[in-house]
Design a protein around this motif. Structure first.
Motif, PDB file in Angstrom:
ATOM      1  N   UNK A  80      77.693  61.242  38.584  1.00 56.43           N
ATOM      2  CA  UNK A  80      76.620  61.189  37.785  1.00 56.43           C
ATOM      3  C   UNK A  80      75.739  60.030  38.230  1.00 56.43           C
ATOM      4  N   UNK A  81      76.190  58.930  39.089  1.00 51.12           N
ATOM      5  CA  UNK A  81      75.370  57.742  39.743  1.00 51.12           C
ATOM      6  C   UNK A  81      74.843  58.280  40.865  1.00 51.12           C
ATOM      7  N   UNK A  82      75.233  59.191  41.562  1.00 55.36           N
ATOM      8  CA  UNK A  82      75.023  59.783  42.777  1.00 55.36           C
ATOM      9  C   UNK A  82      75.491  59.082  43.984  1.00 55.36           C
ATOM     10  N   UNK A  83      76.469  58.356  43.718  1.00 56.72           N
ATOM     11  CA  UNK A  83      77.369  57.619  45.042  1.00 56.72           C
ATOM     12  C   UNK A  83      78.184  58.649  45.477  1.00 56.72           C
ATOM     13  N   UNK A  84      78.923  59.648  44.732  1.00 47.89           N
ATOM     14  CA  UNK A  84      79.662  60.724  45.096  1.00 47.89           C
ATOM     15  C   UNK A  84      79.168  61.896  44.988  1.00 47.89           C
ATOM     16  N   UNK A  85      79.312  62.820  45.912  1.00 41.61           N
ATOM     17  CA  UNK A  85      78.866  64.123  45.879  1.00 41.61           C
ATOM     18  C   UNK A  85      80.222  65.083  45.709  1.00 41.61           C
ATOM     19  N   UNK A  86      80.238  66.180  44.807  1.00 42.16           N
ATOM     20  CA  UNK A  86      81.344  66.942  44.553  1.00 42.16           C
ATOM     21  C   UNK A  86      81.007  68.382  44.928  1.00 42.16           C
ATOM     22  N   UNK A  87      81.659  68.851  45.924  1.00 44.53           N
ATOM     23  CA  UNK A  87      81.498  70.045  46.227  1.00 44.53           C
ATOM     24  C   UNK A  87      82.437  71.042  46.286  1.00 44.53           C
ATOM     25  N   UNK A  88      82.210  72.224  45.699  1.00 44.27           N
ATOM     26  CA  UNK A  88      83.202  73.212  45.389  1.00 44.27           C
ATOM     27  C   UNK A  88      84.263  73.560  46.869  1.00 44.27           C
ATOM     28  N   UNK A  89      85.487  73.473  46.316  1.00 43.53           N
ATOM     29  CA  UNK A  89      86.257  73.800  47.528  1.00 43.53           C
ATOM     30  C   UNK A  89      86.652  72.667  48.515  1.00 43.53           C
ATOM     31  N   UNK A  90      85.762  71.745  48.510  1.00 40.97           N
ATOM     32  CA  UNK A  90      85.989  70.651  49.446  1.00 40.97           C
ATOM     33  C   UNK A  90      86.309  69.555  48.770  1.00 40.97           C
ATOM     34  N   UNK A  91      85.961  69.111  47.607  1.00 45.27           N
ATOM     35  CA  UNK A  91      86.093  67.999  46.813  1.00 45.27           C
ATOM     36  C   UNK A  91      85.035  67.120  46.494  1.00 45.27           C
ATOM     37  N   UNK A  92      85.515  65.598  46.739  1.00 45.82           N
ATOM     38  CA  UNK A  92      84.408  64.616  46.606  1.00 45.82           C
ATOM     39  C   UNK A  92      84.289  64.112  47.983  1.00 45.82           C
ATOM     40  N   UNK A  93      83.220  63.650  48.207  1.00 40.62           N
ATOM     41  CA  UNK A  93      82.893  62.635  49.451  1.00 40.62           C
ATOM     42  C   UNK A  93      81.879  61.573  48.851  1.00 40.62           C
ATOM     43  N   UNK A  94      81.976  60.452  49.764  1.00 43.12           N
ATOM     44  CA  UNK A  94      80.891  59.493  49.738  1.00 43.12           C
ATOM     45  C   UNK A  94      79.411  60.187  49.815  1.00 43.12           C
ATOM     46  N   UNK A  95      78.427  60.183  48.958  1.00 44.08           N
ATOM     47  CA  UNK A  95      77.153  60.596  49.220  1.00 44.08           C
ATOM     48  C   UNK A  95      76.492  60.217  50.669  1.00 44.08           C
ATOM     49  N   UNK A  96      75.958  61.067  51.244  1.00 36.70           N
ATOM     50  CA  UNK A  96      75.236  60.784  52.292  1.00 36.70           C
ATOM     51  C   UNK A  96      73.773  61.074  52.190  1.00 36.70           C
ATOM     52  N   UNK A  97      72.911  60.062  51.881  1.00 35.96           N
ATOM     53  CA  UNK A  97      71.564  60.408  51.505  1.00 35.96           C
ATOM     54  C   UNK A  97      70.783  60.985  52.565  1.00 35.96           C
ATOM     55  N   UNK A  98      69.624  62.081  52.237  1.00 42.00           N
ATOM     56  CA  UNK A  98      68.745  62.429  53.329  1.00 42.00           C
ATOM     57  C   UNK A  98      67.649  61.764  53.624  1.00 42.00           C
ATOM     58  N   UNK A  99      66.942  61.943  54.404  1.00 39.16           N
ATOM     59  CA  UNK A  99      65.569  61.260  54.984  1.00 39.16           C
ATOM     60  C   UNK A  99      64.740  61.138  53.637  1.00 39.16           C
ATOM     61  N   UNK A 100      64.710  62.321  53.044  1.00 33.69           N
ATOM     62  CA  UNK A 100      63.909  62.690  51.868  1.00 33.69           C
ATOM     63  C   UNK A 100      64.047  61.881  50.588  1.00 33.69           C
ATOM     64  N   UNK A 101      65.459  61.830  50.349  1.00 30.44           N
ATOM     65  CA  UNK A 101      66.278  61.010  49.370  1.00 30.44           C
ATOM     66  C   UNK A 101      66.131  59.583  49.325  1.00 30.44           C
ATOM     67  N   UNK A 102      66.094  59.117  50.683  1.00 27.32           N
ATOM     68  CA  UNK A 102      65.895  57.746  50.851  1.00 27.32           C
ATOM     69  C   UNK A 102      64.580  57.302  50.513  1.00 27.32           C
ATOM     70  N   UNK A 103      63.499  58.298  50.971  1.00 23.33           N
ATOM     71  CA  UNK A 103      62.109  58.056  50.412  1.00 23.33           C
ATOM     72  C   UNK A 103      62.016  57.932  49.212  1.00 23.33           C
ATOM     73  N   UNK A 104      62.405  58.717  48.451  1.00 21.81           N
ATOM     74  CA  UNK A 104      62.461  58.819  46.989  1.00 21.81           C
ATOM     75  C   UNK A 104      62.898  57.614  46.145  1.00 21.81           C
ATOM     76  N   UNK A 105      63.993  57.323  46.608  1.00 18.48           N
ATOM     77  CA  UNK A 105      64.472  56.209  46.241  1.00 18.48           C
ATOM     78  C   UNK A 105      63.613  54.793  46.120  1.00 18.48           C
TER      79      UNK A 105
END
Length: 252
Positions: A80-105
């Motif tokens: 919910x805080x976007x520190x972790x990404x939940x993906x179906x069938x793969x589970x959880x991973x630490x979020x890897x921000x994209x270039x666009x996401x970095x600019x948005x932040x």
């Protein structure tokens, strides 16, 4: 991806190495899960857990001695805080921000943090100034001692505290989330040994706020955040499985 815990060494008698003892379950109470949430969140913010790293529920459940259901609740909170990404069938991973996401932040930080400076300048007290100076001093010491993890945490805490001084809890909480996401961005696109801001920037901000110069503090914050964003470069890091026992200091 398989877990990369180091296998115990063989004994002198030539027997197979002993299987590590499973952590005793400590229950899934709210207080315990909150402690686990803070531990994982800190590990992400301090870059001990790298962006893109997979977070296996079974491995975390064993490390912390709780059920997978409890770990799942913690991971959902982090998602919910976007520190972790939940993906179906793969589970959880630490979020890897994209270039666009970095600019948005950083655009969001410009809008929110700069906008809070005038209110902070009106409300700041002598005790607040002393506390902020102590925080800035700890950050400088960490940078001087090349304690990158400590410096990152100190910087995020400093910006969060500035936002709190505005008196707007909702926006202060949002700034805290943006700072956490910024630490991920620094981990992916930042330069080793550099937090993206000059060591004296925070001291300058304190002096402006202490003098009641809210507009100047707002403008300075804008330049400060721009300098952090300008320091970033796109550097992809290979994904690697973390040693969870080492990260969370759990003995077998």
């Amino acid at each position: 991806m398989s877990q990369s815990w180091a296998a115990p060494e063989s004994t002198a008698t030539g027997h197979e190495p002993a299987t590590p003892k499973r952590q005793k379950k400590r229950g899934d109470g709210a207080e315990r899960l909150d402690t686990i949430y803070r531990s994982i969140s800190d590990a992400v913010i301090e870059h001990r857990l790298k962006p893109g790293v997979r977070l296996r529920e079974d491995a975390l459940a064993e490390v912390f001695g709780v059920s997978r259901t409890g770990i799942r609740k913690v991971l959902q909170r982090l998602a919910l805080e976007q520190l972790v990404t939940l993906t179906p069938r793969r589970g959880a991973s630490v979020t890897r921000p994209s270039v666009d996401e970095a600019k948005d932040v950083f655009e969001a930080r410009q809008m929110v943090e700069c906008g809070l400076m005038e209110a902070a300048a009106r409300r700041i007290t002598a005790a607040d100034v002393k506390s902020l100076r102590d925080m800035a001093r700890r950050e400088r010491e960490a940078l001087r001692n090349r304690e990158q993890r400590v410096a990152i945490k100190c910087s995020a805490a400093f910006h969060g505290r500035l936002a709190e001084l505005s008196g707007n809890k909702t926006l202060a909480d949002f700034v805290g989330q943006l700072c956490s996401r910024s630490s991920l961005i620094l981990a992916v696109y930042g330069n080793t040994g550099h937090l993206g801001c000059e060591s004296h920037d925070h001291d300058n901000l304190i002096e402006l706020l202490a003098a009641g110069e809210g507009r100047k503090a707002r403008d300075f914050m804008g330049r400060h955040l721009k300098s952090i964003e300008a320091s970033l470069s796109i550097v992809e890091e290979p994904e690697a499985a973390p040693d969870l026992r080492d990260i969370f200091s759990v003995n077998p």
